[in-house]
Design a protein around this motif. Structure first.
Motif, PDB file in Angstrom:
ATOM      1  N   SER A  33     -10.153 -38.525 -25.260  1.00  0.00           N
ATOM      2  CA  SER A  33     -10.779 -38.793 -26.563  1.00  0.00           C
ATOM      3  C   SER A  33      -9.789 -38.659 -27.701  1.00  0.00           C
ATOM      4  CB  SER A  33     -11.956 -37.839 -26.790  1.00  0.00           C
ATOM      5  OG  SER A  33     -11.518 -36.499 -26.830  1.00  0.00           O
ATOM      6  N   MET A  34      -8.647 -37.990 -27.483  1.00  0.00           N
ATOM      7  CA  MET A  34      -7.663 -37.813 -28.536  1.00  0.00           C
ATOM      8  C   MET A  34      -6.848 -39.076 -28.789  1.00  0.00           C
ATOM      9  SD  MET A  34      -8.386 -34.803 -29.389  1.00  0.00           S
ATOM     10  CE  MET A  34      -7.142 -34.680 -30.642  1.00  0.00           C
ATOM     11  N   TYR A  35      -6.862 -40.024 -27.828  1.00  0.00           N
ATOM     12  CA  TYR A  35      -6.098 -41.257 -28.012  1.00  0.00           C
ATOM     13  C   TYR A  35      -6.817 -42.209 -28.968  1.00  0.00           C
ATOM     14  CZ  TYR A  35      -3.205 -39.702 -24.114  1.00  0.00           C
ATOM     15  OH  TYR A  35      -2.370 -38.987 -23.312  1.00  0.00           O
ATOM     16  N   SER A  36      -8.151 -42.201 -28.956  1.00  0.00           N
ATOM     17  CA  SER A  36      -8.936 -43.074 -29.856  1.00  0.00           C
ATOM     18  C   SER A  36      -9.933 -42.198 -30.602  1.00  0.00           C
ATOM     19  CB  SER A  36      -9.645 -44.160 -29.054  1.00  0.00           C
ATOM     20  OG  SER A  36     -10.478 -43.576 -28.079  1.00  0.00           O
ATOM     21  N   ILE A  37      -9.419 -41.429 -31.542  1.00  0.00           N
ATOM     22  CA  ILE A  37     -10.238 -40.402 -32.187  1.00  0.00           C
ATOM     23  C   ILE A  37     -11.281 -41.019 -33.110  1.00  0.00           C
ATOM     24  CG2 ILE A  37      -8.869 -40.047 -34.271  1.00  0.00           C
ATOM     25  CD1 ILE A  37     -10.343 -37.310 -32.026  1.00  0.00           C
ATOM     26  N   GLY A  38     -11.033 -42.210 -33.687  1.00  0.00           N
ATOM     27  CA  GLY A  38     -11.969 -42.812 -34.629  1.00  0.00           C
ATOM     28  C   GLY A  38     -12.999 -43.703 -33.995  1.00  0.00           C
ATOM     29  N   ALA A  39     -13.013 -43.791 -32.656  1.00  0.00           N
ATOM     30  CA  ALA A  39     -13.992 -44.643 -31.978  1.00  0.00           C
ATOM     31  C   ALA A  39     -15.397 -44.061 -32.133  1.00  0.00           C
ATOM     32  CB  ALA A  39     -13.625 -44.771 -30.502  1.00  0.00           C
ATOM     33  N   PRO A  40     -16.430 -44.916 -32.134  1.00  0.00           N
ATOM     34  CA  PRO A  40     -17.800 -44.409 -32.334  1.00  0.00           C
ATOM     35  C   PRO A  40     -18.246 -43.425 -31.270  1.00  0.00           C
ATOM     36  CG  PRO A  40     -17.717 -46.782 -32.687  1.00  0.00           C
ATOM     37  CD  PRO A  40     -16.391 -46.391 -32.105  1.00  0.00           C
ATOM     38  N   HIS A  41     -17.703 -43.498 -30.039  1.00  0.00           N
ATOM     39  CA  HIS A  41     -18.159 -42.620 -28.963  1.00  0.00           C
ATOM     40  C   HIS A  41     -17.340 -41.327 -28.875  1.00  0.00           C
ATOM     41  CE1 HIS A  41     -14.899 -45.044 -27.252  1.00  0.00           C
ATOM     42  NE2 HIS A  41     -14.699 -44.071 -26.396  1.00  0.00           N
ATOM     43  N   THR A  42     -16.217 -41.253 -29.594  1.00  0.00           N
ATOM     44  CA  THR A  42     -15.390 -40.037 -29.535  1.00  0.00           C
ATOM     45  C   THR A  42     -15.364 -39.271 -30.853  1.00  0.00           C
ATOM     46  OG1 THR A  42     -13.445 -41.358 -30.109  1.00  0.00           O
ATOM     47  CG2 THR A  42     -13.900 -41.022 -27.768  1.00  0.00           C
ATOM     48  N   TRP A  43     -15.553 -39.963 -31.989  1.00  0.00           N
ATOM     49  CA  TRP A  43     -15.459 -39.279 -33.282  1.00  0.00           C
ATOM     50  C   TRP A  43     -16.532 -38.196 -33.459  1.00  0.00           C
ATOM     51  CZ3 TRP A  43     -13.114 -37.172 -36.918  1.00  0.00           C
ATOM     52  CH2 TRP A  43     -13.642 -36.964 -38.182  1.00  0.00           C
ATOM     53  N   PRO A  44     -17.805 -38.387 -33.018  1.00  0.00           N
ATOM     54  CA  PRO A  44     -18.786 -37.298 -33.204  1.00  0.00           C
ATOM     55  C   PRO A  44     -18.394 -35.993 -32.521  1.00  0.00           C
ATOM     56  CG  PRO A  44     -19.919 -39.347 -32.771  1.00  0.00           C
ATOM     57  CD  PRO A  44     -18.487 -39.623 -32.546  1.00  0.00           C
TER      58      PRO A  44
ATOM     59  N   ASP B 120     -26.830 -38.584 -33.407  1.00  0.00           N
ATOM     60  CA  ASP B 120     -27.773 -38.928 -34.466  1.00  0.00           C
ATOM     61  C   ASP B 120     -26.987 -39.277 -35.729  1.00  0.00           C
ATOM     62  OD1 ASP B 120     -29.852 -39.294 -36.125  1.00  0.00           O
ATOM     63  OD2 ASP B 120     -30.566 -37.212 -36.125  1.00  0.00           O
ATOM     64  N   LYS B 121     -27.220 -40.456 -36.267  1.00  0.00           N
ATOM     65  CA  LYS B 121     -26.443 -40.914 -37.416  1.00  0.00           C
ATOM     66  C   LYS B 121     -26.652 -40.009 -38.627  1.00  0.00           C
ATOM     67  CE  LYS B 121     -26.298 -45.794 -36.070  1.00  0.00           C
ATOM     68  NZ  LYS B 121     -26.641 -47.170 -36.485  1.00  0.00           N
ATOM     69  N   ALA B 122     -27.879 -39.568 -38.840  1.00  0.00           N
ATOM     70  CA  ALA B 122     -28.150 -38.706 -39.997  1.00  0.00           C
ATOM     71  C   ALA B 122     -27.398 -37.388 -39.887  1.00  0.00           C
ATOM     72  CB  ALA B 122     -29.657 -38.452 -40.123  1.00  0.00           C
ATOM     73  N   PHE B 123     -27.387 -36.795 -38.669  1.00  0.00           N
ATOM     74  CA  PHE B 123     -26.671 -35.535 -38.476  1.00  0.00           C
ATOM     75  C   PHE B 123     -25.172 -35.730 -38.649  1.00  0.00           C
ATOM     76  CE2 PHE B 123     -24.572 -32.401 -35.708  1.00  0.00           C
ATOM     77  CZ  PHE B 123     -25.076 -31.232 -36.255  1.00  0.00           C
ATOM     78  N   VAL B 124     -24.646 -36.850 -38.133  1.00  0.00           N
ATOM     79  CA  VAL B 124     -23.213 -37.129 -38.266  1.00  0.00           C
ATOM     80  C   VAL B 124     -22.843 -37.296 -39.742  1.00  0.00           C
ATOM     81  CG1 VAL B 124     -21.405 -38.808 -37.751  1.00  0.00           C
ATOM     82  CG2 VAL B 124     -22.990 -38.122 -35.962  1.00  0.00           C
ATOM     83  N   GLN B 125     -23.688 -38.013 -40.520  1.00  0.00           N
ATOM     84  CA  GLN B 125     -23.416 -38.181 -41.950  1.00  0.00           C
ATOM     85  C   GLN B 125     -23.443 -36.841 -42.679  1.00  0.00           C
ATOM     86  OE1 GLN B 125     -22.416 -40.954 -43.450  1.00  0.00           O
ATOM     87  NE2 GLN B 125     -22.475 -41.998 -41.467  1.00  0.00           N
ATOM     88  N   GLN B 126     -24.356 -35.955 -42.262  1.00  0.00           N
ATOM     89  CA  GLN B 126     -24.418 -34.628 -42.873  1.00  0.00           C
ATOM     90  C   GLN B 126     -23.146 -33.832 -42.576  1.00  0.00           C
ATOM     91  OE1 GLN B 126     -27.789 -32.372 -41.578  1.00  0.00           O
ATOM     92  NE2 GLN B 126     -27.314 -30.598 -42.846  1.00  0.00           N
ATOM     93  N   CYS B 127     -22.673 -33.918 -41.332  1.00  0.00           N
ATOM     94  CA  CYS B 127     -21.432 -33.218 -40.968  1.00  0.00           C
ATOM     95  C   CYS B 127     -20.232 -33.790 -41.729  1.00  0.00           C
ATOM     96  CB  CYS B 127     -21.201 -33.309 -39.464  1.00  0.00           C
ATOM     97  SG  CYS B 127     -22.423 -32.409 -38.475  1.00  0.00           S
ATOM     98  N   ILE B 128     -20.204 -35.126 -41.887  1.00  0.00           N
ATOM     99  CA  ILE B 128     -19.100 -35.753 -42.625  1.00  0.00           C
ATOM    100  C   ILE B 128     -19.106 -35.292 -44.075  1.00  0.00           C
ATOM    101  CG2 ILE B 128     -18.263 -37.969 -43.509  1.00  0.00           C
ATOM    102  CD1 ILE B 128     -19.117 -39.219 -40.858  1.00  0.00           C
ATOM    103  N   LYS B 129     -20.287 -35.235 -44.677  1.00  0.00           N
ATOM    104  CA  LYS B 129     -20.391 -34.764 -46.060  1.00  0.00           C
ATOM    105  C   LYS B 129     -19.943 -33.307 -46.181  1.00  0.00           C
ATOM    106  CE  LYS B 129     -23.678 -34.451 -49.868  1.00  0.00           C
ATOM    107  NZ  LYS B 129     -25.095 -34.646 -50.278  1.00  0.00           N
ATOM    108  N   GLN B 130     -20.330 -32.470 -45.197  1.00  0.00           N
ATOM    109  CA  GLN B 130     -19.931 -31.065 -45.212  1.00  0.00           C
ATOM    110  C   GLN B 130     -18.421 -30.932 -45.080  1.00  0.00           C
ATOM    111  OE1 GLN B 130     -21.885 -28.803 -42.198  1.00  0.00           O
ATOM    112  NE2 GLN B 130     -20.806 -26.905 -42.650  1.00  0.00           N
TER     113      GLN B 130
END
Length: 632
Positions: free
Chosen positions: A166-177, A86-96
């Motif tokens: 997932s550690m090889y591409s940590i910033g990918a949209p499917h692995t970063w969350p 969920d994008k909203a939850f991910v944004q909340q976690c990033i802010k935290q």
């Protein structure tokens, strides 16, 4: 135990009543909650026969519960119940995460935007910084980081699997969350152990300092014993702890020296106060408030009336005081006149006493006295009439004064409306037309000379302007008459145009009917085409299914063909040399043939040029023929 958050992680529904919570909160607790925010998964349905523990295998009814303090590991992998996609939850976690790093003094620059898709290097720096808050002597390994980080999280008790890939591409949209969820869990662990470090010892029996009972060793010891006993029974399958609850309450009462009689009296007093509160709440506070507001408005109206009456009384008092002053002056004058009359009377009495009068003199004096009395009476009547006349004149004068003031106010209002007042007004032309509240004879004469002459001049100018505007009005009326005649002509033309429009509308309606008929025909054709399209789609789907079946058969044959192809490749490699020789010979023959064809192509070019000249003549003849046909 030092690396596990102290909370219940079982996914089974809690069947224990909420009375245990009230027992745990029977006495005031520390305000600092050492139990951090835990990501507890949602409970499964109560109808399920198999329940899954947070860190262990499933258990049946009445079976042993696996302790949450055991090492994580088992054939079943738990699914993360957090909405990490969920994008909203991910944004909340990033802010935290950003706020935590800024608060703890992260050495690098970090923003919400940079945490949307961080690189592997940034993730490792953030992970190392957070882990050093748990273990200050920690150093990030230099080799096989993608294997060490999931292992460290697993050792810490992270309940969800973090894959090595997932550690090889940590910033990918499917692995970063998933990685972000692990960092948030690590932040909660840091907050938990930070709170534990700030607290004092659990059992401080050896401390000589006095401490409060609520936060002291005895209470903590009782609470720990109660939690330990109940948790052990809970892990053995028990769901009710009545004996432990009763024992815990009795120990607490002994610890705090609870007075049962005082407690009972306080409970009764509390019940009475609650009944009183309920009774007060049942009363219509709204109606009382409305009554008070109405009474307030009524009192405000009465106050306004009293203030108005007071102003009236003050004005009446002022008038009476003025009248009293006038009467006092009149009374003073009358007193002075009376004093003079008394002196005259004394003088006359003295004369009367000192002189000897004859009867004729007495008769004459009496007659003069009567005449004087009649004169005084007539003079008093004349004085009263004069005073009445003066009062009437004063009343008339005040009325006239009020009327004059009204007329002056109306005059000044009209002057302001006509922009004649003040002197700097638009139409004043530098003259002062304002009349002020001064009614002396010289002022009236001055107003006549000051106002009448400029007004007469202005009236003359206005009459001239009026005559000019009248002439303009007459010319405009003539123009209007002419415009009306033009409008009448245009109306006639408009009627003709409306008639033409009506005819065009009839023709349009007829054309629309024809178009509707054509549309019906086209609709029928479209329906037929749609039916044909559906049949084609049906045939295509059938062909597609047949093609799929053929594809499956071809895929089955593909493996066989691959084996045959490998064998043929071996045979082809043996004959490759012969083929190359044959190809070289064939290439020579082809080159020879190509040279011959180039010679033939040169001859064909010459023939084509001749044909182009003939085609040009034919084109000219055709153009001439077309022109003649068009002229005809």
């Amino acid at each position: 135990m030092s690396r596990r958050p102290s909370s219940r992680y079982s996914e089974m529904p809690m069947r224990v009543t909420d009375q245990r919570t009230s027992l745990l909160n029977a006495t005031p607790q520390n305000k600092d909650n050492v139990f951090g925010k835990l990501n507890i998964p949602k409970p499964q349905s109560t109808t399920s026969e198999r329940r899954t523990s947070f860190f262990g295998k499933g258990i049946g009814p009445g079976g042993q519960r696996n302790s949450m303090f055991g090492a994580y590991g088992g054939p079943e992998k738990m699914k993360d119940p957090r909405p990490l996609h969920d994008k909203a939850f991910v944004q909340q976690c990033i802010k935290q995460l950003c706020e935590f790093l800024v608060e703890r003094g992260f050495p690098g620059s970090v923003t919400v935007k940079s945490l949307q898709s961080p690189s592997t290097k940034e993730f490792l720096k953030i992970f190392e910084f957070i882990y050093t808050l748990l273990e200050p002597s920690f150093q990030m390994p230099t080799a096989k980081v993608e294997e060490e980080i999931p292992k460290m999280l697993k050792d810490l008790g992270y309940p969800f699997a973090l894959s090595k890939s997932s550690m090889y591409s940590i910033g990918a949209p499917h692995t970063w969350p998933q990685a972000l969820g692990a960092l948030i869990w690590l932040i909660d662990a840091v907050k938990l152990f930070g709170g534990l470090r700030e607290q004092s010892l659990l059992f401080s029996d050896f401390s000589d300092e006095p401490c409060d009972i609520e936060d002291g060793a005895e209470y903590n010891k009782l609470l720990m014993e109660y939690c330990s006993d109940t948790y052990n029974k809970f892990m053995q399958g028990a769901d009710t702890f009545d004996d432990e609850d009763a024992d815990y309450v009795n120990k607490l009462r002994k610890l705090y020296n609870v007075d049962e009689a005082l407690l009972q009296s306080l409970q009764e007093k509390h019940a009475m106060l609650m009944e009183h509160v309920e009774r007060l709440e049942r009363e219509s506070q709204t109606d009382r408030l409305a009554g008070k507001r109405t009474e307030k408005l009524r009192l405000q109206a009465d106050l306004q009336k009293l203030q108005n009456y007071r102003c009236t009384l003050e004005a009446h008092k002022t008038g009476l005081e003025n009248k009293a002053a006038v009467l006092a002056e009149e009374l003073e004058a009358a007193d002075m006149q009376l004093e003079g009359l008394k002196q005259e009377r004394t003088r006359l009495q003295h004369i009367l006493e000192n002189q000897k009068f004859t009867p004729a003199d007495i008769e004459r004096i009496n007659r003069e006295k009567n005449e004087l009395q009649q004169t005084v009476h007539s003079l008093n009547q004349s004085l009263e009439e004069a005073e009445q006349l003066v009062w009437n004149e004063e009343v008339n004068l005040s009325k006239a004064k009020e009327k004059a003031e009204m007329m002056v106010a109306e005059y000044n209002k009209l002057g302001r409306k006509l922009k004649l007042i003040p002197q700097s007004a638009e139409n004043a032309c530098g003259h002062d037309f304002e009349i002020r509240a001064d009614y002396s004879a010289t002022t009236i004469t001055q107003y006549k000379t000051q106002i009448q002459n400029p007004l007469k001049n202005m009236m003359v100018d206005v009459e001239d302007e009026y005559s000019r505007l009248t002439n303009v009005k007459l010319s405009l009326e003539e123009t209007v008459e002419q415009v009306k005649s033009n409008i009448f002509d245009k109306q006639n033309d408009f009627k003709h145009l409306k008639e033409q429009i009506r005819r065009v509308d009839q023709q349009l309606e007829h054309d629309m009917q024809e178009m509707a008929q054509e549309e019906e025909k086209w609709a029928a054709e479209v329906d037929s085409v749609e039916a044909h399209k559906k049949r084609l789609e049906k045939n295509v789907m059938q062909g597609f299914e047949e093609s799929e079946e053929e594809l499956k058969a071809a895929q089955q044959q593909y493996h066989v063909v691959v084996q045959e192809t490998n064998e043929e490749n071996r045979m082809v490699s043996k004959n490759l040399t012969d083929v190359l020789n044959s190809a070289a010979n064939h290439l020579c023959a082809v080159e020879k043939q190509c040279n011959e064809q180039l010679k033939r192509f040169g001859k064909l070019k010459e023939v084509i040029r001749e044909d182009e000249a003939d085609m040009k003549q034919l084109t000219d003849l055709v153009d001439d023929f077309i022109k003649k046909v068009n002229n005809i």
